[in-house]
Design an enzyme around this catalytic site. Sequence first.
Site, PDB file in Angstrom:
ATOM      1  N   GLU A 243      -8.828  -1.471  -2.799  1.00 11.77           N
ATOM      2  CA  GLU A 243      -8.887   0.149  -2.509  1.00 11.77           C
ATOM      3  C   GLU A 243     -10.432   0.897  -1.505  1.00 11.77           C
ATOM      4  O   GLU A 243     -10.877   2.039  -0.843  1.00 11.77           O
ATOM      5  CB  GLU A 243      -8.491   0.906  -3.937  1.00 11.77           C
ATOM      6  CG  GLU A 243      -7.646   0.336  -4.658  1.00 11.77           C
ATOM      7  CD  GLU A 243      -6.190   0.811  -3.613  1.00 11.77           C
ATOM      8  OE1 GLU A 243      -6.609   2.119  -3.193  1.00 11.77           O
ATOM      9  OE2 GLU A 243      -5.461   0.913  -3.297  1.00 11.77           O
TER      10      GLU A 243
ATOM     11  N   CYS B 179       0.719  -1.367  -0.069  1.00 11.01           N
ATOM     12  CA  CYS B 179      -0.004   0.244  -0.142  1.00 11.01           C
ATOM     13  C   CYS B 179       0.873   1.105  -0.042  1.00 11.01           C
ATOM     14  O   CYS B 179       1.849   1.357   0.562  1.00 11.01           O
ATOM     15  CB  CYS B 179      -0.788   0.039   1.397  1.00 11.01           C
ATOM     16  SG  CYS B 179      -2.319   1.635   1.545  1.00 11.01           S
TER      17      CYS B 179
END
Length: 189
Positions: free
Chosen positions: A143, A100
């Site tokens: 996401e 991430c």
Amino acid sequence: MLYPIIGYGHPTLRKVAQPIDKNYPGLDQLIADMYETMYAADGVGLAAPQIDLSIRLVVIGFRPYDEKTETYGSPTEEHTLINPEILEYLGEKQYFNEGCLSIPDIHEDVLRPEGLRLRWYDEKWQLHEEEIHGMFARVAQHEIDHLEGKVFTDRLSSIRKTMLKRRLNDVMSGKVRVHYRMKINKTKK
């Protein structure tokens, strides 16, 4: 415009993002800037909360990487997801190594369903409801977690989280090196 990406520990990453409508100010430019920010950071997905906007907006893009020249090619697939909603999880759960941009230098195997039925609006406000699989489904789930105030490390076992605690604290205090701008939460708990 390149946005700074907020780091792990910033309160915006823990908020549930709000839906937007067609009249959201500067939406077209925001979407373009999010793609630019994502590609500059060598990401494949970016949720608006990662640039400190608590709205339900995600961009996903895949670019081929040439190992010989160590460069990325032009995008082969892009998806703008406005107000995405997971309707159903499909297929077997599989592990995949995730990272991430808000939690740099940490990659872990995360168990997620292989596919899903997803409803979203694109940048032209066309409604989509599709079954998606593979990398698109994996990145979309990651996401959309951001839109729900979650990060991928929340999906790890307690033991793994404990083992990562020092490294996560380093991210929270800004002790990471990245080639993109990051914004760290400076407030004390």
